[in-house]
Design a protein around this motif. Structure first.
Motif, short mmCIF file in Angstrom:
data_model
loop_
_atom_site.label_atom_id
_atom_site.label_comp_id
_atom_site.label_asym_id
_atom_site.label_seq_id
_atom_site.Cartn_x
_atom_site.Cartn_y
_atom_site.Cartn_z
N SER A 11 0.79 -1.23 0.00
CA SER A 11 0.00 0.00 0.00
C SER A 11 0.83 1.28 0.00
N THR A 12 2.13 1.16 0.19
CA THR A 12 3.00 2.33 0.22
C THR A 12 4.11 2.15 -0.82
N PRO A 13 4.13 3.00 -1.84
CA PRO A 13 3.21 4.11 -2.11
C PRO A 13 1.86 3.62 -2.64
N LYS A 14 0.87 4.50 -2.65
CA LYS A 14 -0.49 4.12 -3.01
C LYS A 14 -0.67 3.86 -4.51
N ASP A 15 0.15 4.44 -5.34
CA ASP A 15 0.04 4.29 -6.79
C ASP A 15 0.39 2.85 -7.18
N PRO A 16 -0.56 2.07 -7.74
CA PRO A 16 -0.27 0.67 -8.10
C PRO A 16 0.88 0.52 -9.09
N THR A 17 1.12 1.55 -9.90
CA THR A 17 2.23 1.44 -10.86
C THR A 17 3.58 1.45 -10.16
N GLN A 18 3.60 1.84 -8.89
CA GLN A 18 4.85 1.90 -8.15
C GLN A 18 5.10 0.66 -7.28
N ILE A 19 4.16 -0.29 -7.30
CA ILE A 19 4.35 -1.50 -6.48
C ILE A 19 5.60 -2.26 -6.91
N ALA A 20 5.73 -2.53 -8.20
CA ALA A 20 6.87 -3.32 -8.67
C ALA A 20 8.20 -2.62 -8.43
N PRO A 21 8.37 -1.35 -8.83
CA PRO A 21 9.67 -0.72 -8.60
C PRO A 21 10.01 -0.56 -7.12
N THR A 22 9.00 -0.33 -6.27
CA THR A 22 9.26 -0.21 -4.83
C THR A 22 9.70 -1.54 -4.25
N LEU A 23 9.02 -2.60 -4.65
CA LEU A 23 9.40 -3.95 -4.21
C LEU A 23 10.83 -4.27 -4.64
N ALA A 24 11.14 -3.98 -5.89
CA ALA A 24 12.48 -4.28 -6.41
C ALA A 24 13.55 -3.47 -5.69
N GLU A 25 13.28 -2.19 -5.45
CA GLU A 25 14.27 -1.34 -4.78
C GLU A 25 14.48 -1.77 -3.34
N THR A 26 13.40 -2.14 -2.66
CA THR A 26 13.53 -2.62 -1.28
C THR A 26 14.38 -3.88 -1.23
N ALA A 27 14.12 -4.82 -2.14
CA ALA A 27 14.90 -6.06 -2.16
C ALA A 27 16.36 -5.78 -2.48
N ARG A 28 16.60 -4.85 -3.41
CA ARG A 28 17.98 -4.52 -3.78
C ARG A 28 18.73 -3.94 -2.58
N ILE A 29 18.12 -2.99 -1.88
CA ILE A 29 18.77 -2.36 -0.74
C ILE A 29 19.00 -3.39 0.36
N ALA A 30 18.00 -4.26 0.60
CA ALA A 30 18.14 -5.26 1.65
C ALA A 30 19.32 -6.19 1.37
N GLU A 31 19.41 -6.67 0.14
CA GLU A 31 20.51 -7.57 -0.19
C GLU A 31 21.85 -6.86 -0.10
N GLN A 32 21.91 -5.65 -0.59
CA GLN A 32 23.16 -4.88 -0.55
C GLN A 32 23.59 -4.61 0.89
N ALA A 33 22.61 -4.41 1.78
CA ALA A 33 22.94 -4.12 3.18
C ALA A 33 23.35 -5.35 3.96
N GLY A 34 23.06 -6.54 3.43
CA GLY A 34 23.47 -7.75 4.12
C GLY A 34 22.34 -8.58 4.69
N PHE A 35 21.08 -8.24 4.37
CA PHE A 35 19.97 -9.09 4.80
C PHE A 35 20.07 -10.44 4.11
N SER A 36 19.67 -11.49 4.82
CA SER A 36 19.82 -12.85 4.31
C SER A 36 18.53 -13.43 3.74
N VAL A 37 17.39 -12.88 4.14
CA VAL A 37 16.11 -13.49 3.80
C VAL A 37 15.13 -12.40 3.37
N PHE A 38 14.29 -12.73 2.39
CA PHE A 38 13.22 -11.83 1.95
C PHE A 38 11.95 -12.66 1.84
N THR A 39 10.91 -12.26 2.57
CA THR A 39 9.66 -13.01 2.57
C THR A 39 8.49 -12.08 2.26
#
Length: 289
Positions: A11-39
């Motif tokens: 739901s954040t951001p509210k624009d449905p067209t931003q769901i995919a890029p936000t998901l991708a950017e979050t996963a990219r940052i998480a992996e780069q920072a050293g997170f081990s798991v994404f669920t």
């Protein structure tokens, strides 16, 4: 201690067209920072009580396939698969597909489905709780057979499979790890002791988690299972960024209980949340272990 992002809202951001890029950017940052798991969650309507049921929600395994293409190292799974949402043989094949296409990074997280509104709304059979746990046990047995050398039939109370062929087999050896999620003391934790490689408990407090682990230990003793071989994971309930010092105190307590993985749920824009975790919490967690 391994760290994971549990991406529970779209739901954040509210624009449905931003769901995919936000998901991708979050996963990219998480992996780069050293997170081990994404669920992600296994829901079709957003959970009532947490948000509005008509908030955006995506199908979980399709979402993980997208995340797999955007990442290279993180383990991927649902927290957790609802047992009623997919026939067991197809579920084993779905997880296998994710594992093969991600290069061996899939984990089967599974539990007894519970959200009746989405089940009734979308035509998923609603069965008594006792039957859900019977189906959960059969599903675990079927997945284990699908990921073995036994391609023969499976005969259960609820499921009949003429053959359990699964080609290709998962890349993960000997098979994708199995996590049973939930803190039900009589049935869920018994399923952990009997079948799972990992458990997942809500981290309401260190004391509550310790009590659940004590019950799990008892189940392991009754089943002849080595309690220490089960990975202990906790979903953090209290927003960690609201009180970093308080969270770190809890994290140290969880570590003493043998917890080896913490799952964080964004309470703000997921990109900002992940960046703040990386900046304010990850360096200090390194001192805990």
């Amino acid at each position: 201690m391994k760290l994971g992002i549990h991406y529970w809202t779209y739901s954040t951001p509210k624009d449905p067209t931003q769901i995919a890029p936000t998901l991708a950017e979050t996963a990219r940052i998480a992996e780069q920072a050293g997170f081990s798991v994404f669920t992600v969650m296994d829901h079709y309507f957003q959970m009532e009580g947490t948000a509005s049921a008509d908030d955006p929600m995506l199908e979980g395994y399709t979402t993980l396939g997208y995340v797999a293409a955007k990442t290279e190292r993180m383990t991927l799974g649902l927290l957790v698969t609802g047992v009623m949402y997919r026939y067991p043989g197809l579920l084993a094949k779905i997880v296998t597909t994710l594992d093969v296409l991600s290069g061996g990074r899939a984990r089967l997280g599974i539990g007894a489905s519970w959200y009746e509104r989405e089940q009734v709304g979308l035509g998923v059979p609603v069965v008594p709780v006792s039957e859900r746990f019977e189906r959960l046990e059969e599903t675990l047995r079927i997945c284990l057979q699908m990921w073995s050398d036994d391609n023969g039939p499976f005969h259960g109370k609820h499921y009949e499979l003429a053959e359990t062929l699964c080609v290709p087999q998962p890349l993960t050896r000997p098979r994708p790890p199995i996590m049973v999620g939930g803190g039900g003391e009589k049935k869920t934790l018994l399923m952990v002791a009997r079948y799972a490689d990992a458990c997942n408990i809500f981290g309401t407090s260190v004391g509550d988690v310790k009590r659940k682990f004590d019950i799990l230990r008892d189940h392991c003793e009754a089943e002849g299972r080595d309690y220490d071989r089960i990975e202990k994971t906790v979903a953090i309930v209290r927003p960690p960024l609201a009180d970093v010092d308080g969270f770190l105190t809890d994290a140290a307590g969880f570590a003493k209980l043998g917890v080896t993985e913490l799952q964080f749920m964004p309470d703000r824009h997921p990109v900002e949340f992940t960046e703040q975790l990386a900046e304010r919490i990850l360096p200090r967690l390194a001192d805990i272990g």
